[in-house]
Structure formats: C-alpha cells, structure tokens
Scaffold this motif. Structure first.
Motif, PDB file in Angstrom:
ATOM      1  N   LEU A   6       0.832  -1.273  -0.109  1.00 40.83           N
ATOM      2  CA  LEU A   6       0.188   0.070   0.064  1.00 40.83           C
ATOM      3  C   LEU A   6       0.914   1.225  -0.022  1.00 40.83           C
ATOM      4  O   LEU A   6       0.681   2.182  -0.611  1.00 40.83           O
ATOM      5  N   ARG A   9       1.581   2.769  -3.374  1.00 37.57           N
ATOM      6  CA  ARG A   9       0.475   3.630  -4.031  1.00 37.57           C
ATOM      7  C   ARG A   9       0.913   5.011  -4.424  1.00 37.57           C
ATOM      8  O   ARG A   9       1.558   5.647  -3.901  1.00 37.57           O
ATOM      9  N   ASP A  13      -2.491   5.043  -9.821  1.00 44.35           N
ATOM     10  CA  ASP A  13      -3.111   3.915  -9.213  1.00 44.35           C
ATOM     11  C   ASP A  13      -4.753   3.843  -9.112  1.00 44.35           C
ATOM     12  O   ASP A  13      -5.444   2.998  -8.839  1.00 44.35           O
ATOM     13  N   TYR A  14      -5.285   5.048  -9.323  1.00 45.13           N
ATOM     14  CA  TYR A  14      -6.620   5.439  -8.905  1.00 45.13           C
ATOM     15  C   TYR A  14      -7.289   6.141 -10.013  1.00 45.13           C
ATOM     16  O   TYR A  14      -6.855   6.715 -10.930  1.00 45.13           O
ATOM     17  N   ALA A 103      -6.806   6.605  -1.284  1.00 43.94           N
ATOM     18  CA  ALA A 103      -5.182   7.157  -0.631  1.00 43.94           C
ATOM     19  C   ALA A 103      -5.557   8.645  -0.499  1.00 43.94           C
ATOM     20  O   ALA A 103      -6.110   9.482  -1.065  1.00 43.94           O
ATOM     21  N   VAL A 115      -3.697   5.030   3.261  1.00 42.34           N
ATOM     22  CA  VAL A 115      -4.565   4.415   2.323  1.00 42.34           C
ATOM     23  C   VAL A 115      -5.445   3.841   3.329  1.00 42.34           C
ATOM     24  O   VAL A 115      -5.427   2.829   4.230  1.00 42.34           O
TER      25      VAL A 115
END
Length: 153
Positions: A6, A9, A13-14, A103, A115
C-alpha cells in the motif's frame, strides 16, 4: 494487502481524484491532521463520487450505502495549510456490496500519506435490506468505471 504494498501506491493507481484544502480545525495538538479527519475524508470522496458519477441522491435514491467496514493505514502526516488529493478506486464489486480503496496524497509530494478501505452494502430505502436484484444499474455502471482488475494469482 500488506502495508508495504500500500505504501507504494501512487496517484496513477486510482481512477478518481478529488482535491481537499485542509482547514486549521483539521489539525490536532500534535500539529498534524487528526486521524478522525482521514475517515471523514474517505467517506467524503466516496460519496462525492457516488453523487457525481453514479447518480446517487442520498435523501431520495431508492438505494443507499451502509458502511459495514472501514480502516486506514498511515504512512506519513499532513497538516494545515496543505492541499490533499483524495484518490479513489474500487477493488471489489459484488451484487450489493463494494470495496473502495482511498489514498490521501499531499499535493507536491509523490508518496502516499494514508490508504484506507471502506465497504458499502447497498440497501433498499424501504426495507433497509440488500435488494434481491442487487445494486441498481446506475450505481453498478458508475462503480465499474473505477474498478481495478485484480490478478487471480
């Protein structure tokens, strides 16, 4: 998922990013954002997405989400007057439930600060129970836009 994974990240990634300007009142006596504010922000980015991208109208929609689980992992702090980027994705989409990952990044900083995970179960307004037919189409289609394809390994 392991904390070390995590911690890696990044914004890419979103599928959805929402800006949040921290407030003086967000800080605690340790001069950083209080942990309770993170939960408030996780809930805010999820519900902003549901309203703007899935057509949810909380006071009147035939279905609404109940939070059945939430937690957060913390990797760094943020404090007023920083500006945060709240990043959202869907890790799992079921018939009546959805698992979100949120996040929090500080603008100008690449590393993630926290996260969190939040799970909604969508229920019918009339009964307060999950719908036998599942989530309504607008919700499901909107959530699929930010669904992350996970490896089956």
């Amino acid at each position: 998922m392991a904390s070390r994974d995590l911690k890696q990240r990044r914004r890419k990634d979103y599928g959805y990013i929402l800006e949040y300007r921290t407030r003086w009142a967000d800080n605690d006596m340790y001069d950083h954002m209080n942990n309770s504010i993170y939960n408030f922000l996780y809930d805010s980015v999820v519900n902003t997405y549901l309203v703007k991208e899935c057509g949810l109208h909380p006071p009147t929609s035939s279905q609404y989400g109940l939070v059945v689980h939430s937690h957060g992992d913390f990797f760094g702090s943020i404090a007023f007057p920083a500006v945060a980027d709240l990043a959202l994705r869907v890790n799992k989409l079921g018939k009546t439930s959805v698992t979100y990952e949120v996040a929090l990044f500080e603008q100008g900083v690449e590393e993630v600060k926290s996260v969190g995970e939040l799970i909604h179960v969508f229920v019918d307004r009339e009964s307060g129970r999950p719908a036998a037919s599942g989530m309504n189409t607008n919700l499901k289609e909107g959530l699929q836009k930010i669904l992350v394809k996970q490896s089956k390994l």
